[in-house]
Motif scaffolding. Structure first.
Motif, PDB file in Angstrom:
ATOM      1  N   THR A 279      35.022  51.880  69.963  1.00 33.27           N
ATOM      2  CA  THR A 279      35.183  51.424  68.588  1.00 33.27           C
ATOM      3  C   THR A 279      35.775  50.019  68.531  1.00 33.27           C
ATOM      4  OG1 THR A 279      36.347  51.868  66.492  1.00 33.27           O
ATOM      5  CG2 THR A 279      37.465  52.496  68.511  1.00 33.27           C
ATOM      6  N   PRO A 280      35.534  49.298  67.445  1.00 37.60           N
ATOM      7  CA  PRO A 280      36.269  48.055  67.223  1.00 37.60           C
ATOM      8  C   PRO A 280      37.754  48.349  67.019  1.00 37.60           C
ATOM      9  CG  PRO A 280      34.310  48.166  65.833  1.00 37.60           C
ATOM     10  CD  PRO A 280      34.491  49.522  66.436  1.00 37.60           C
ATOM     11  N   GLY A 368      27.729  37.304  70.472  1.00 35.70           N
ATOM     12  CA  GLY A 368      28.921  36.655  71.000  1.00 35.70           C
ATOM     13  C   GLY A 368      30.086  37.554  71.337  1.00 35.70           C
ATOM     14  N   LEU A 369      29.850  38.855  71.535  1.00 38.98           N
ATOM     15  CA  LEU A 369      30.915  39.778  71.915  1.00 38.98           C
ATOM     16  C   LEU A 369      30.682  40.296  73.325  1.00 38.98           C
ATOM     17  CD1 LEU A 369      31.043  41.948  68.656  1.00 38.98           C
ATOM     18  CD2 LEU A 369      32.631  40.117  69.277  1.00 38.98           C
ATOM     19  N   ASP A 370      31.763  40.681  74.016  1.00 40.16           N
ATOM     20  CA  ASP A 370      31.604  41.334  75.316  1.00 40.16           C
ATOM     21  C   ASP A 370      32.274  42.707  75.267  1.00 40.16           C
ATOM     22  OD1 ASP A 370      34.363  40.942  75.654  1.00 40.16           O
ATOM     23  OD2 ASP A 370      34.071  39.093  76.795  1.00 40.16           O
ATOM     24  N   LEU A 371      32.244  43.438  76.389  1.00 40.49           N
ATOM     25  CA  LEU A 371      32.748  44.810  76.407  1.00 40.49           C
ATOM     26  C   LEU A 371      34.228  44.916  76.055  1.00 40.49           C
ATOM     27  CD1 LEU A 371      31.095  46.713  79.414  1.00 40.49           C
ATOM     28  CD2 LEU A 371      30.706  47.019  76.966  1.00 40.49           C
ATOM     29  N   SER A 372      34.982  43.839  76.254  1.00 40.58           N
ATOM     30  CA  SER A 372      36.412  43.888  75.933  1.00 40.58           C
ATOM     31  C   SER A 372      36.664  44.057  74.436  1.00 40.58           C
ATOM     32  CB  SER A 372      37.111  42.613  76.428  1.00 40.58           C
ATOM     33  OG  SER A 372      36.681  41.482  75.692  1.00 40.58           O
ATOM     34  N   ALA A 373      35.638  43.809  73.614  1.00 42.78           N
ATOM     35  CA  ALA A 373      35.786  43.969  72.160  1.00 42.78           C
ATOM     36  C   ALA A 373      35.770  45.442  71.747  1.00 42.78           C
ATOM     37  CB  ALA A 373      34.664  43.219  71.438  1.00 42.78           C
ATOM     38  N   PHE A 374      35.389  46.313  72.667  1.00 46.16           N
ATOM     39  CA  PHE A 374      35.389  47.750  72.409  1.00 46.16           C
ATOM     40  C   PHE A 374      36.689  48.388  72.901  1.00 46.16           C
ATOM     41  CE2 PHE A 374      30.608  48.821  72.173  1.00 46.16           C
ATOM     42  CZ  PHE A 374      30.702  49.283  70.882  1.00 46.16           C
ATOM     43  N   ARG A 375      37.214  49.342  72.141  1.00 42.87           N
ATOM     44  CA  ARG A 375      38.358  50.155  72.571  1.00 42.87           C
ATOM     45  C   ARG A 375      37.874  51.609  72.615  1.00 42.87           C
ATOM     46  NH1 ARG A 375      42.489  46.097  71.532  1.00 42.87           N
ATOM     47  NH2 ARG A 375      41.225  44.323  70.822  1.00 42.87           N
ATOM     48  N   MET A 376      38.260  52.348  73.656  1.00 36.46           N
ATOM     49  CA  MET A 376      37.902  53.761  73.731  1.00 36.46           C
ATOM     50  C   MET A 376      38.961  54.582  73.004  1.00 36.46           C
ATOM     51  SD  MET A 376      34.980  54.390  75.163  1.00 36.46           S
ATOM     52  CE  MET A 376      35.174  56.179  75.329  1.00 36.46           C
ATOM     53  N   VAL A 377      38.511  55.479  72.134  1.00 36.69           N
ATOM     54  CA  VAL A 377      39.422  56.345  71.387  1.00 36.69           C
ATOM     55  C   VAL A 377      38.997  57.801  71.529  1.00 36.69           C
ATOM     56  CG1 VAL A 377      39.962  54.550  69.694  1.00 36.69           C
ATOM     57  CG2 VAL A 377      38.097  56.146  69.237  1.00 36.69           C
ATOM     58  N   GLU A 378      39.931  58.682  71.197  1.00 36.28           N
ATOM     59  CA  GLU A 378      39.670  60.119  71.207  1.00 36.28           C
ATOM     60  C   GLU A 378      40.274  60.721  69.945  1.00 36.28           C
ATOM     61  OE1 GLU A 378      40.437  64.068  74.050  1.00 36.28           O
ATOM     62  OE2 GLU A 378      41.008  62.071  74.735  1.00 36.28           O
TER      63      GLU A 378
END
Length: 388
Positions: A279-280, A368-378
């Motif tokens: 997620t963002p 212009g985004l890379d994988l670091s822009a995603f956060r894993m949540v539960e």
């Protein structure tokens, strides 16, 4: 022979022309900057499109209250496509030909965006999509940009987490919509890179109300260790409820960023407990460390949206905010609404901090985004929890 009458006539004509030009320039400077949008405010994708529209309305008002852009007010011209790609195409024609907008934001879904894209390319109109599929910007289209992470990135982020947990046999369940179909294709393409084998591959329709048959087949697939669902709108919530009814909790469920919204939790109920997804940052704004570059952006948006609408903002609204702010930033750097200059400014965006991530665009990358822009949540106790 010198003719003073002729000289005077020419002088008056020149003065009149200069005055006319000055008036036209003044009128042009005073004209509003027209932001067009086509969003899925109703229909199956409404819980994406509704916060997108509310966000655009809120921030157009805020920008205008602060003096507008380059001394000009913003004017939002919006249409609801009802989650229908054909209507999105029709409204785009209207925005281009009749409303004569300067920038276009929208395409809540991939289907709508891809129906709009050929029209904006032909009209040479800067267009920022709010849809997730990688096909929106790969291959690169001259006038088309996007703010959400791609489905390819979502698949990679999910598989990265699975690999870390020793999961290598996965059942894939995807929606037959544009986003779901593209997500399925991308998941298939990158699975091997992370040592993942897809031991089941099922699909469902975006309007299906029962998906237990597909889930039952996945549950019985040989060696299956996890379920990965690719869809958006109401469909993934139906999947989650059916998953709960079939008592599949021993099989971890992963979803894509297509459900990164509190509305998904409301629709899914207790069955969503334990679901993981990329997620963002907006979804877990309060959990971000103080030094995170996105924290001020997402917390300010969270506060403004709650104050105005008395409800939680969603990541989908965040995509719209980023699109609007990127447009405004590009118009400022372009010094006006000349379409080619605005397009070039968008394409040269660097270090722009949004709710979705930090944007660094180029002629070869219109997201212009890379994988670091995603956060894993539960999902824990009915709420989102950041995974370390």
């Amino acid at each position: 022979m010198f003719n003073p009458i002729l000289k005077k006539t020419v002088l008056f004509a020149a003065m009149a022309a200069a005055a006319t030009g000055a008036c036209a320039a003044a009128a042009s400077a005073a004209d509003p900057i027209r932001i067009g949008s086509v969003l899925s405010v109703s229909g199956p994708a409404a819980f994406l499109g509704d916060p997108e529209l509310k966000t655009l309305q809120l921030y157009v008002e805020k920008i205008n209250a602060e003096g507008g852009v380059l001394g000009r007010k913003l004017e939002l011209v919006h249409y609801d496509d009802g989650s229908d790609a054909a209507k999105a195409n029709s409204f785009t024609k209207r925005l281009i030909e009749s409303d004569k907008v300067d920038v276009l934001i929208g395409g809540t879904t991939t289907g709508a965006t891809m129906a709009m894209a050929p029209l904006v390319e032909k009209a040479s109109l800067p267009f920022i999509s709010l849809a997730g599929a990688v096909v929106v910007i790969d291959p690169v289209k001259k006038w088309v940009f996007k703010t959400p992470h791609t489905d390819r990135m979502a698949a990679e982020k999910v598989f990265e987490d699975m690999k870390k947990r020793g999961i290598n046999k996965v059942g894939l369940l995807s929606e037959t919509s544009g986003f779901g179909a593209s997500g399925r294709k991308e998941a298939q393409a990158v699975a091997a890179k992370y040592g993942i084998t897809l031991v089941a591959d099922e699909t469902y329709g975006p309007k299906d109300t029962d998906i237990t048959a597909q889930l039952t087949r996945i549950k019985s697939a040989p060696g299956v260790q996890a379920l990965f669902v690719f869809g958006l709108g109401q469909g993934p919530a139906v999947v989650t409820k059916n998953y709960g009814q079939l008592a599949m909790a021993s099989l971890p469920m992963y979803q894509s960023h297509g459900v990164a919204s509190d509305e998904y939790l409301k629709l899914s109920g207790k069955a969503a407990e334990g679901v993981r997804l990329p997620t963002p940052a907006l979804l877990i704004a309060g959990a971000l460390p103080a030094g995170d570059a996105q924290k001020p952006v997402v917390t300010n948006y969270d506060k403004a949206y709650k104050e105005r609408y008395k409800t939680e903002p969603s990541t989908f609204g965040g995509y719209a905010l980023d699109a609007l702010n990127l447009s405004v930033d590009a118009i400022k750097r372009a010094g006006g609404t000349d379409r080619e200059k605005v397009r070039a400014a968008l394409e040269s965006t660097k270090g722009f901090v949004g709710t979705t991530g930090v944007f660094n665009m180029s002629p070869l990358n219109h997201m212009g985004l890379d994988l670091s822009a995603f956060r894993m949540v539960e999902v824990k106790n009915g709420d989102w929890q950041l995974l370390k």
